[in-house]
Design a protein around this motif. Structure first.
Motif, mmCIF file in Angstrom:
data_model
loop_
_atom_site.group_PDB
_atom_site.id
_atom_site.type_symbol
_atom_site.label_atom_id
_atom_site.label_comp_id
_atom_site.label_asym_id
_atom_site.label_seq_id
_atom_site.Cartn_x
_atom_site.Cartn_y
_atom_site.Cartn_z
ATOM 1 N N GLU A 49 0.856 -1.182 0.000
ATOM 2 C CA GLU A 49 0.000 0.000 0.000
ATOM 3 C C GLU A 49 0.892 1.232 0.000
ATOM 4 O O GLU A 49 1.867 1.299 0.750
ATOM 5 C CB GLU A 49 -0.908 -0.013 1.230
ATOM 6 C CG GLU A 49 -1.866 1.157 1.312
ATOM 7 C CD GLU A 49 -2.815 1.022 2.494
ATOM 8 O OE1 GLU A 49 -3.556 0.019 2.540
ATOM 9 O OE2 GLU A 49 -2.785 1.892 3.374
ATOM 10 N N ARG A 109 -3.109 0.212 -3.783
ATOM 11 C CA ARG A 109 -2.977 -1.053 -3.055
ATOM 12 C C ARG A 109 -2.611 -2.159 -4.038
ATOM 13 O O ARG A 109 -3.146 -2.224 -5.141
ATOM 14 C CB ARG A 109 -4.277 -1.410 -2.331
ATOM 15 C CG ARG A 109 -4.649 -0.448 -1.211
ATOM 16 C CD ARG A 109 -5.908 -0.910 -0.495
ATOM 17 N NE ARG A 109 -6.242 -0.075 0.646
ATOM 18 C CZ ARG A 109 -7.048 0.974 0.586
ATOM 19 N NH1 ARG A 109 -7.607 1.303 -0.569
ATOM 20 N NH2 ARG A 109 -7.310 1.687 1.663
ATOM 21 N N LEU A 134 -17.508 5.049 3.056
ATOM 22 C CA LEU A 134 -16.801 4.100 2.193
ATOM 23 C C LEU A 134 -15.751 4.840 1.376
ATOM 24 O O LEU A 134 -15.990 5.967 0.928
ATOM 25 C CB LEU A 134 -17.775 3.389 1.248
ATOM 26 C CG LEU A 134 -18.876 2.544 1.890
ATOM 27 C CD1 LEU A 134 -19.876 2.110 0.836
ATOM 28 C CD2 LEU A 134 -18.274 1.334 2.599
ATOM 29 N N ASP A 135 -14.590 4.201 1.175
ATOM 30 C CA ASP A 135 -13.582 4.839 0.337
ATOM 31 C C ASP A 135 -13.959 4.680 -1.128
ATOM 32 O O ASP A 135 -14.626 3.723 -1.524
ATOM 33 C CB ASP A 135 -12.187 4.269 0.614
ATOM 34 C CG ASP A 135 -12.029 2.841 0.132
ATOM 35 O OD1 ASP A 135 -13.038 2.107 0.123
ATOM 36 O OD2 ASP A 135 -10.902 2.453 -0.216
ATOM 37 N N VAL A 179 -13.061 4.062 -5.011
ATOM 38 C CA VAL A 179 -12.067 3.416 -5.869
ATOM 39 C C VAL A 179 -12.135 4.040 -7.254
ATOM 40 O O VAL A 179 -13.206 4.133 -7.855
ATOM 41 C CB VAL A 179 -12.307 1.895 -5.946
ATOM 42 C CG1 VAL A 179 -11.333 1.246 -6.926
ATOM 43 C CG2 VAL A 179 -12.154 1.269 -4.564
ATOM 44 N N SER A 186 -7.387 4.148 -5.156
ATOM 45 C CA SER A 186 -8.523 4.754 -4.463
ATOM 46 C C SER A 186 -8.153 6.149 -3.976
ATOM 47 O O SER A 186 -6.999 6.585 -4.094
ATOM 48 C CB SER A 186 -8.968 3.874 -3.286
ATOM 49 O OG SER A 186 -7.917 3.720 -2.359
ATOM 50 N N THR A 225 -8.567 -2.367 7.808
ATOM 51 C CA THR A 225 -9.451 -1.846 6.765
ATOM 52 C C THR A 225 -10.467 -0.851 7.319
ATOM 53 O O THR A 225 -11.284 -0.327 6.567
ATOM 54 C CB THR A 225 -10.199 -2.993 6.057
ATOM 55 O OG1 THR A 225 -10.943 -3.747 7.024
ATOM 56 C CG2 THR A 225 -9.223 -3.918 5.353
ATOM 57 N N THR A 267 -12.766 0.379 4.319
ATOM 58 C CA THR A 267 -12.080 0.134 3.055
ATOM 59 C C THR A 267 -11.953 -1.372 2.846
ATOM 60 O O THR A 267 -12.441 -2.171 3.632
ATOM 61 C CB THR A 267 -10.681 0.779 3.060
ATOM 62 O OG1 THR A 267 -9.836 0.046 3.969
ATOM 63 C CG2 THR A 267 -10.745 2.226 3.498
#
Length: 231
Positions: free
Chosen positions: A37, A52, A121-122, A124, A138, A188, A200
Motif C-alpha cells: 500500500e 494497493r 466508504l472509500d 475506488v 482509491s 481496513t 475500506t
C-alpha cells in the motif's frame, strides 16, 4: 508553476516506479522489501491517490524432460539441452492480464468500485493488472488504520461505540447493494483526522476472492438495490 500536488504533497516526492503510465510512486525506503500500500501521484488528475497491491499467484507448469515412459507419439521438450538426469521439472510464470483468473479478479474489483459514493466508504478510481500484481487505486484520505491507533493506546468505550456505529452504517450501505464485506479488520477500518470512520478493503477482498475461485459479485438485482444480502 508549482510542484505541489492537489492533495497537498510535493510532486518531486514521487520519483519511483510509474504504474499504468499514470501513477507515480515514491521511492521505497531501503528497508521495505514489498509494496502492499502506498501513496501515489496521479499525473492525469494532479491528485494524490492511494495504491494497493494484490500479488497474483504464479502459474506452475510441469514439463517432461526426457522421453522415457512417454506415451507413443509424444516427444520430450528440450531433453538434450536440459539433460536426461531428471524425469520432470516444474516451472513457474507470472499471470498475464489476459489470464481468465486475472480478468475475473479485475472485474470483481471493478464491480465493487461501482457502488455509489458514500462518506463511510472509500472511493475506488481504477483497477488494473501489471507486473504480476493487481493494483487498486482509491482516494487518498487523511486517516490512520484503527490497528495503528489501538497499538498506541486503548480506545474509550464511548469512542469504540462511535467507531462501531460508523462501520455498521457502511455495512448497511453495502448490504443494500447486495454486497457482503468479508475483509473487515482493524486495518481496513480507517479513522480520519476529522473523526470520521471509513470502511475500506471491499475491492481488494473481492479481487482476492475471485482469484481463489469464488464469485463475490452479487446478482444484478441485488447490486441495483434490490433484495439485500444479510451476511
Amino acid at each position: 508553476m508549482t510542484n505541489r500536488a492537489a492533495g497537498g504533497g510535493n510532486v518531486d516526492d514521487y520519483a519511483g516506479r510509474v504504474l499504468a503510465d499514470r501513477y507515480r510512486l515514491p521511492l521505497p525506503p531501503s528497508d521495505e522489501y514489498e509494496l502492499t500500500e502506498s501513496r501515489a501521484f496521479d499525473t492525469y488528475s494532479g491528485q494524490e491517490v492511494l495504491v494497493r497491491q494484490v500479488p497474483l499467484p504464479e502459474v506452475v507448469e510441469a514439463e517432461v524432460l526426457d522421453a522415457e515412459g512417454l506415451p507413443e507419439g509424444f516427444t520430450a521438450r528440450d531433453a538434450r539441452e536440459r539433460g536426461a538426469g531428471r524425469r520432470t521439472s516444474a516451472r513457474s510464470s507470472t499471470r498475464r492480464p489476459s489470464d481468465p483468473a486475472v480478468r475475473r479478479a479485475v472485474e470483481a474489483a471493478q464491480a465493487a468500485a461501482r457502488i455509489p459514493d458514500h462518506p463511510r466508504l472509500d472511493q475506488v478510481f481504477d483497477v488494473f493488472a501489471e507486473g504480476g500484481s493487481l493494483w487498486i487505486v482509491s482516494e487518498f484520505v487523511a486517516a490512520r488504520p484503527l490497528a495503528a491507533l489501538l497499538a498506541e493506546k486503548p480506545m474509550s468505550p464511548y469512542r469504540a461505540a462511535e467507531v462501531a456505529s460508523d462501520v455498521l452504517m457502511a455495512l448497511r450501505v453495502l448490504h443494500a447493494h447486495g454486497w457482503v464485506h468479508r475483509n473487515i479488520t482493524a486495518r481496513t477500518v480507517l479513522v480520519c483526522d476529522d473523526g470520521r470512520v471509513m470502511l475500506t478493503g471491499l475491492a481488494v477482498g473481492a479481487a482476492e476472492e475471485a482469484l481463489c475461485g469464488y464469485d463475490p459479485v452479487p446478482p444484478a438485482e441485488d447490486a441495483d438495490g434490490g433484495e439485500a444480502g444479510t451476511g
